[in-house]
Design an enzyme around this catalytic site. Structure first.
Site, PDB file in Angstrom:
ATOM      1  N   SER A  92       0.835  -1.200   0.000  1.00  0.00           N
ATOM      2  CA  SER A  92       0.000   0.000   0.000  1.00  0.00           C
ATOM      3  C   SER A  92       0.876   1.259   0.000  1.00  0.00           C
ATOM      4  O   SER A  92       1.575   1.517  -0.969  1.00  0.00           O
ATOM      5  CB  SER A  92      -0.972  -0.032   1.188  1.00  0.00           C
ATOM      6  N   LEU A  93       0.897   2.012   1.108  1.00  0.00           N
ATOM      7  CA  LEU A  93       1.779   3.186   1.203  1.00  0.00           C
ATOM      8  C   LEU A  93       3.214   2.846   0.803  1.00  0.00           C
ATOM      9  O   LEU A  93       3.900   3.639   0.159  1.00  0.00           O
ATOM     10  CB  LEU A  93       1.719   3.715   2.640  1.00  0.00           C
ATOM     11  N   ARG A 117      -1.457  12.112   0.300  1.00  0.00           N
ATOM     12  CA  ARG A 117      -2.184  10.846   0.289  1.00  0.00           C
ATOM     13  C   ARG A 117      -2.784  10.557   1.662  1.00  0.00           C
ATOM     14  O   ARG A 117      -3.948  10.181   1.788  1.00  0.00           O
ATOM     15  CB  ARG A 117      -1.233   9.717  -0.128  1.00  0.00           C
ATOM     16  N   HIS A 197      -8.772   0.989   0.714  1.00  0.00           N
ATOM     17  CA  HIS A 197      -8.821   0.120  -0.471  1.00  0.00           C
ATOM     18  C   HIS A 197     -10.239  -0.367  -0.758  1.00  0.00           C
ATOM     19  O   HIS A 197     -10.475  -1.550  -1.033  1.00  0.00           O
ATOM     20  CB  HIS A 197      -7.846  -1.056  -0.318  1.00  0.00           C
TER      21      HIS A 197
END
Length: 310
Positions: A92-93, A117, A197
């Protein structure tokens, strides 16, 4: 000679104190001070001293993990030398950290992008009532059928038998309640701020897509595997689209690991606290070597193992 894969930690791996000992002993860890200057705030103080509630906020933990991951990578390179890299991925990140390590964008641009973000995802969480749950001991097909029936999204395929669903809180709770009926061994709600997500991140998806258009994107120096496709992304268009899509799409972590193995990688180095990615990899591929680095002792041990592998 081992072929090395880099793995970068995602949200949830953060721990108070991360990077503090590195900054005290290695010149490369000055990246923390530089991050404070770029952001105009004391991110290092939050990372090193907490409290954990403050560090856990998405707008803090994402840039903190980004900086910590790159600091660890720089220090290992400082000790072990300029070792060859077969590929990289981040959870992810962590995918943005992987791109920064590969030179897709420079540190300052990447840090500002990660800060945005985190802020956009915080805003999306505040605008919705979302939740996430881990489905343990289930295959992807069973979880997708459950997700369709309960109108939630499949957020993460972390390892064989560990899949996460995400969506409106009441619907995720309903999915947990009926999981056993669908042959899922255990279902557990996760302690998260929102539905990452999933379609509930749509506002963050739009805002982050706009932010990406203002960042200079370069071809990565080594393969970076996308969470969304489980394949390398190479062109600026591909990279921007994959990073935007990742906000609302499934993180296909198992596919990312399999792709790195297919690229010939057989020594995986995790950059980030907690050893989460090492644990997931052990459940996915038992035939590869794994090192986790996050503090002074582990970066020295890891760098020495890399040197011996070359």
């Amino acid at each position: 000679m081992k072929k090395i894969a880099l793995l970068f930690a995602g949200q949830g791996a953060q721990a108070v104190g991360m990077g503090k000992d590195l900054a005290e002993q290695f010149p490369a860890a000055a990246i923390f001070r530089r991050a404070d200057e770029i952001l105009g705030r004391k991110l290092s103080d939050i990372a090193w001293n907490g409290p954990i509630e403050e560090l856990t906020k998405t707008s803090n933990c994402q840039p903190a993990l980004f900086v910590h991951g790159l600091a660890c990578f720089s220090i290992v390179r400082e000790i072990a030398g300029n070792f060859p890299i077969g590929g990289a991925a981040g959870l992810s990140l962590g995918e943005l950290t992987a791109h920064a390590a590969a030179g897709t964008f420079d540190f300052e641009s990447g840090l500002k992008l990660v800060q945005k973000r985190g802020e956009f995802m915080d805003q999306a969480c505040a605008e919705t009532i979302g939740g996430m749950a881990a489905m343990i001991g289930a295959d992807e097909n069973s979880v997708r059928q459950l997700a369709d029936a309960e109108d939630v999204d499949v957020a993460n395929i972390n390892s064989p038998g560990q899949i996460v669903v995400s969506g409106e809180l009441a619907k995720v709770e309903a999915a947990v309640a009926v999981a056993k009926e669908r042959g899922i061994r255990r279902a557990t709600m996760l302690n998260v701020a929102g539905a990452y997500h999933s379609r509930l991140m749509e506002s963050a998806y739009e805002k982050f897509g706009d932010a990406l258009t203002h960042v200079q994107i370069n071809p990565p120096r080594f393969p970076v595997v996308s969470n969304v496709t489980g394949r390398e992304v190479k062109t600026p268009i591909e990279i921007r689209q994959s990073l935007q899509d990742q906000i609302t799409s499934t993180v296909r972590w198992v596919d990312c690991m399999e792709r790195l193995v297919a690229l010939g990688c057989d020594l995986f180095v995790e950059f980030g606290p907690g050893g989460v990615l090492a644990g997931l990899l052990k459940r996915t591929r038992k035939d590869v070597d794994m090192i986790s680095v996050s503090d002074v002792e582990s970066v020295r041990t890891g760098a020495e193992k890399i040197r011996r592998a070359l």
